[in-house]
Design a protein around this motif. Sequence first.
Motif, PDB file in Angstrom:
ATOM      1  N   ILE A  18     -11.119  -6.608 -21.665  1.00  0.00           N
ATOM      2  CA  ILE A  18     -11.031  -5.227 -22.168  1.00  0.00           C
ATOM      3  C   ILE A  18      -9.843  -4.518 -21.543  1.00  0.00           C
ATOM      4  O   ILE A  18      -9.067  -3.831 -22.229  1.00  0.00           O
ATOM      5  CB  ILE A  18     -12.344  -4.465 -21.858  1.00  0.00           C
ATOM      6  N   ILE A  19      -9.694  -4.676 -20.209  1.00  0.00           N
ATOM      7  CA  ILE A  19      -8.585  -4.003 -19.521  1.00  0.00           C
ATOM      8  C   ILE A  19      -7.247  -4.493 -20.080  1.00  0.00           C
ATOM      9  O   ILE A  19      -6.339  -3.695 -20.358  1.00  0.00           O
ATOM     10  CB  ILE A  19      -8.673  -4.251 -17.998  1.00  0.00           C
ATOM     11  N   GLU A  20      -7.135  -5.807 -20.263  1.00  0.00           N
ATOM     12  CA  GLU A  20      -5.871  -6.351 -20.777  1.00  0.00           C
ATOM     13  C   GLU A  20      -5.594  -5.816 -22.180  1.00  0.00           C
ATOM     14  O   GLU A  20      -4.466  -5.398 -22.480  1.00  0.00           O
ATOM     15  CB  GLU A  20      -5.948  -7.879 -20.781  1.00  0.00           C
ATOM     16  N   ARG A  21      -6.607  -5.812 -23.042  1.00  0.00           N
ATOM     17  CA  ARG A  21      -6.393  -5.343 -24.414  1.00  0.00           C
ATOM     18  C   ARG A  21      -6.097  -3.841 -24.445  1.00  0.00           C
ATOM     19  O   ARG A  21      -5.274  -3.376 -25.225  1.00  0.00           O
ATOM     20  CB  ARG A  21      -7.625  -5.651 -25.282  1.00  0.00           C
ATOM     21  N   ASP A  22      -6.777  -3.105 -23.597  1.00  0.00           N
ATOM     22  CA  ASP A  22      -6.591  -1.654 -23.581  1.00  0.00           C
ATOM     23  C   ASP A  22      -5.177  -1.305 -23.102  1.00  0.00           C
ATOM     24  O   ASP A  22      -4.434  -0.568 -23.770  1.00  0.00           O
ATOM     25  CB  ASP A  22      -7.641  -1.017 -22.673  1.00  0.00           C
ATOM     26  N   LEU A  23      -4.774  -1.846 -21.964  1.00  0.00           N
ATOM     27  CA  LEU A  23      -3.480  -1.475 -21.398  1.00  0.00           C
ATOM     28  C   LEU A  23      -2.307  -2.020 -22.197  1.00  0.00           C
ATOM     29  O   LEU A  23      -1.199  -1.478 -22.138  1.00  0.00           O
ATOM     30  CB  LEU A  23      -3.388  -1.961 -19.943  1.00  0.00           C
ATOM     31  N   SER A  24      -2.550  -3.077 -22.970  1.00  0.00           N
ATOM     32  CA  SER A  24      -1.469  -3.608 -23.809  1.00  0.00           C
ATOM     33  C   SER A  24      -1.400  -2.909 -25.161  1.00  0.00           C
ATOM     34  O   SER A  24      -0.534  -3.228 -25.980  1.00  0.00           O
ATOM     35  CB  SER A  24      -1.673  -5.112 -24.020  1.00  0.00           C
ATOM     36  N   GLY A  25      -2.339  -1.969 -25.386  1.00  0.00           N
ATOM     37  CA  GLY A  25      -2.317  -1.220 -26.634  1.00  0.00           C
ATOM     38  C   GLY A  25      -2.996  -1.891 -27.802  1.00  0.00           C
ATOM     39  O   GLY A  25      -2.890  -1.429 -28.942  1.00  0.00           O
ATOM     40  N   HIS A  26      -3.713  -2.999 -27.552  1.00  0.00           N
ATOM     41  CA  HIS A  26      -4.369  -3.726 -28.638  1.00  0.00           C
ATOM     42  C   HIS A  26      -5.801  -3.249 -28.902  1.00  0.00           C
ATOM     43  O   HIS A  26      -6.385  -3.597 -29.929  1.00  0.00           O
ATOM     44  CB  HIS A  26      -4.384  -5.231 -28.334  1.00  0.00           C
ATOM     45  N   GLU A  31     -13.109   0.653 -29.502  1.00  0.00           N
ATOM     46  CA  GLU A  31     -13.403  -0.741 -29.143  1.00  0.00           C
ATOM     47  C   GLU A  31     -13.863  -0.838 -27.704  1.00  0.00           C
ATOM     48  O   GLU A  31     -14.860  -1.521 -27.399  1.00  0.00           O
ATOM     49  CB  GLU A  31     -12.170  -1.622 -29.357  1.00  0.00           C
ATOM     50  N   VAL A  32     -13.177  -0.155 -26.804  1.00  0.00           N
ATOM     51  CA  VAL A  32     -13.539  -0.227 -25.383  1.00  0.00           C
ATOM     52  C   VAL A  32     -14.969   0.270 -25.179  1.00  0.00           C
ATOM     53  O   VAL A  32     -15.786  -0.379 -24.520  1.00  0.00           O
ATOM     54  CB  VAL A  32     -12.555   0.599 -24.530  1.00  0.00           C
ATOM     55  N   LEU A  33     -15.289   1.429 -25.774  1.00  0.00           N
ATOM     56  CA  LEU A  33     -16.613   2.024 -25.580  1.00  0.00           C
ATOM     57  C   LEU A  33     -17.705   1.189 -26.224  1.00  0.00           C
ATOM     58  O   LEU A  33     -18.771   0.965 -25.627  1.00  0.00           O
ATOM     59  CB  LEU A  33     -16.643   3.448 -26.167  1.00  0.00           C
ATOM     60  N   SER A  34     -17.471   0.728 -27.436  1.00  0.00           N
ATOM     61  CA  SER A  34     -18.521   0.004 -28.160  1.00  0.00           C
ATOM     62  C   SER A  34     -18.756  -1.387 -27.570  1.00  0.00           C
ATOM     63  O   SER A  34     -19.900  -1.851 -27.509  1.00  0.00           O
ATOM     64  CB  SER A  34     -18.186  -0.089 -29.647  1.00  0.00           C
ATOM     65  N   VAL A  35     -17.690  -2.047 -27.118  1.00  0.00           N
ATOM     66  CA  VAL A  35     -17.854  -3.402 -26.569  1.00  0.00           C
ATOM     67  C   VAL A  35     -18.642  -3.363 -25.272  1.00  0.00           C
ATOM     68  O   VAL A  35     -19.599  -4.146 -25.079  1.00  0.00           O
ATOM     69  CB  VAL A  35     -16.488  -4.080 -26.365  1.00  0.00           C
ATOM     70  N   ILE A  36     -18.291  -2.467 -24.368  1.00  0.00           N
ATOM     71  CA  ILE A  36     -19.012  -2.447 -23.084  1.00  0.00           C
ATOM     72  C   ILE A  36     -20.439  -1.948 -23.288  1.00  0.00           C
ATOM     73  O   ILE A  36     -21.379  -2.404 -22.612  1.00  0.00           O
ATOM     74  CB  ILE A  36     -18.250  -1.597 -22.039  1.00  0.00           C
ATOM     75  N   SER A  37     -20.666  -1.050 -24.249  1.00  0.00           N
ATOM     76  CA  SER A  37     -22.029  -0.589 -24.546  1.00  0.00           C
ATOM     77  C   SER A  37     -22.860  -1.725 -25.138  1.00  0.00           C
ATOM     78  O   SER A  37     -24.031  -1.910 -24.774  1.00  0.00           O
ATOM     79  CB  SER A  37     -21.995   0.597 -25.516  1.00  0.00           C
TER      80      SER A  37
END
Length: 860
Positions: A18-26, A31-37
């Motif tokens: 998640i961190i890699e996808r978030d910081l790379s703009g992907h 997505e971040v909120l729903s995946v971790i939930s």
Amino acid sequence: MPLPRAMRRLRNLLVAAIIERDLSGHASLDEVLSVISAFADFAVQTHVAALMEEMAASYGVPIGRESGKPQELIVLGMGKLGGGELNVSSDIDLIFLYPEDGDTRCEQPEQRELSNHEFFIRLGRKLIAALSEITEDGFTFRVDMALRPNGASGPLAASFGMLEEYLIVQGREWERYAWVKARAITGKPEDIAAMDAIVRPFVYRRYLDFGAIQALRDMHAQIRAEVKRQEARHPERNQNVKLGRGGIREIEFLAQVFQLIRGGRDAELRDRSTRATLSILPGKNLMEPEAVEELLEAYAFLRNLEHRLQYRDDAQTHTLPANEEDRLVIAQMMGMEDTQALLAALDAQRRIVAGQFDAMFSEREAPPEEKESAESAALETLADADNHEAVEERLRSLGYDDPAGSAQRLLLTWQSSRMQSLPPDSRNRMVTLIRHALPLIAAITPARSVTLGRLLDFLEAIARRAAYPALLVEYPQTMERLLRMISASDWAAKYLTRHPILLDELLDDRTLRAAPDWEAFAAECRRQLDAADGDTEQQMNVLRDLHHAQLFRLLAQDLEGGLTVERLADHLSALADVLVEVTVKAAWRTVATRHREAPAFAVIAYGKLGGKELGYASDLDVIFLYDDEDADAAVNYAKLAQRFITWMTSMTPSGILFDIDIALRPNGASGLLVSSVAAFEKYQTGSAWVWEHQALTRARFCAGDAAIGQRFEAIRERVLRLPRERDALKHEVLAMRRKLHGAHPNRSDRFDLKHDDGGMIDIEFMVQFLVLSHAAQHAELTADIGNIALLKLCARLGLIDAALADDVADAYRRYRKMQHLIRLQGEDRARVAPDLVAREASRVRQLWMAIFGEPVVVAA
């Protein structure tokens, strides 16, 4: 590999991805909120299933004492987990529930019986350990159980019975806010539904709950005070993006205040997601689209920043680091060149949020320097009967027309048992409202004492329902609009007193003055009925509340002079048409024996609804037709008609919808409730009385099957165009008019606009006679275009004198307007001084004599 270790390793891989996808703009914020939930749900569900199996092997299966059924643990996700908006490094807020007390059923010798309560407490402890214990692989989620009933001092798991008792006896306002987010992650659907039935009345009030604003304001003040204390101890931590000024919590409060105020009446506002709730507010005219867009942008910015703060050390932090080097790293993670750019962007977003928050939650009270002395004086004056002279003098100084009588009424109201039994806060609020209202009344109307009396009636009616006084305090402009309405109309004052929920309609002038959109109104009726599907009483209340609100908007426009009587009647008739249509469809779904999806059934409107001349409190004159050869048709449509009447006329907490009159059905009181189209046609062409054909002149298809409506219109035209012997028709019409005249004697010295000789009924009878006697030659006379248009049509056809027709049409228009204004003042009988309508009545009598050759009242 043991499940806890596997789950931790999965969590580590997932968070890294998640961190890699978030910081790379992907990855988007969603997505971040729903995946971790979703992962949190998976982790809880997987561990509960495994632990339940392990526990059952040792202690047996927990069985409900009353149901005898196996019991399961219901894990509630609260806060951001409940809303599906969890942070990557968030704690998860959980509550453990189980349906029933009882004991485990042991089927093996080695199993040891436990009470259900002890079983689920042990299961809960194991679940917390499985998720949160720190091992060499880290943890899966930190768990916070502070939101459970009685908090840290309460049992770890509670039965539904314990939960219900707690919420009723001890539940506090801040817990309503917390329980808005509650979402069951585990449990059987039927158990979750039973739990929802317990929680919903606690969270969502049946009425509009404007007291929630003060409750959330107080909660926010406590949070801000704690944040300030922490910042005072640690000045370097003065940038809390969650709890600080203009932070995430303020956006959450903005969304949830609408949920707490209105969620009890609007199921769409019960979504647990902050973003989803904000997104639907513009469509309900609760916030401007631009304001919501700004809040959503600010929410995304703040949550993205919060994530980057937490990515650094996998810690649940919401504060910018004090170290400049660390701040620069955060700025770069946010795609900014330096710390100053980040701080500038953060300040801009927080200003937007703070501005919106202040607009909703700022205190609406008198200036501090004025408040104490003014309110204390008001309290002292109102609370002491010996201060009658002081109250009277105050009212005289404001120009009240009956200061002595008004002072007496004010003091009697204040000393009533209803007012004196109020809690101190509520009494102070009522004093504030009265103090605010007295000069406003003086500025709005010369009828000050009458208006004050109407206001006091209203305030007494709402005194014990704290939400309504809270609304008037929170939105002072609403008091001014309220006073304008009740000063203009006693009927409006009584209507508001019966339905104080309509205060909500006074909040926004744009909504109040908007032209009706009947297609949108019908769609909203259907949407709310669907949301309450299966709960007939709630569906009835939905229809009544929607009717009251729309009628109230029309009333407001009427009192402002924005509608002619004719235009108002058109709108009220259209409103009734929509409600009849949606009620037929909803009632049909409750007929268990129905034999088809859509009923071959129609509602035919007569009288004022048929002529589109409906008033505010008019009954609906209707009959029911069907066209269906199925063997069960007659029985099912009779059920439908009965249920339609029940839906319309039953008294619910929201009142009634309409009174229904079905006396005009074939054969009247002795006839069937529902007729086939063929039977109706046979009756009208062979058995109906002349007065029934008179009624048919202003009848129309109202709702239901359009094909039946077309057949009815064809029958109606054919019947109206039947050849008739003029003298015999005249005799029948005169006899019926005299019968009506005798049934409504007027022993006063005033002119009855409706029933007296030269009044409205004379005009209606003349139009009906002209239609029945000439429609055979002039098909256009069968059009349901209203009495005024038909009079002028008769003049164009040469059937009556044109000048007389114009004058009588004007008389009818004036009568209707005068009748309407009198009814707005609460009078049941529309009577006026004879000289006010002498010319109009004379012209009506002249036309009557020209048509019939003899007066309504024959001299003895």
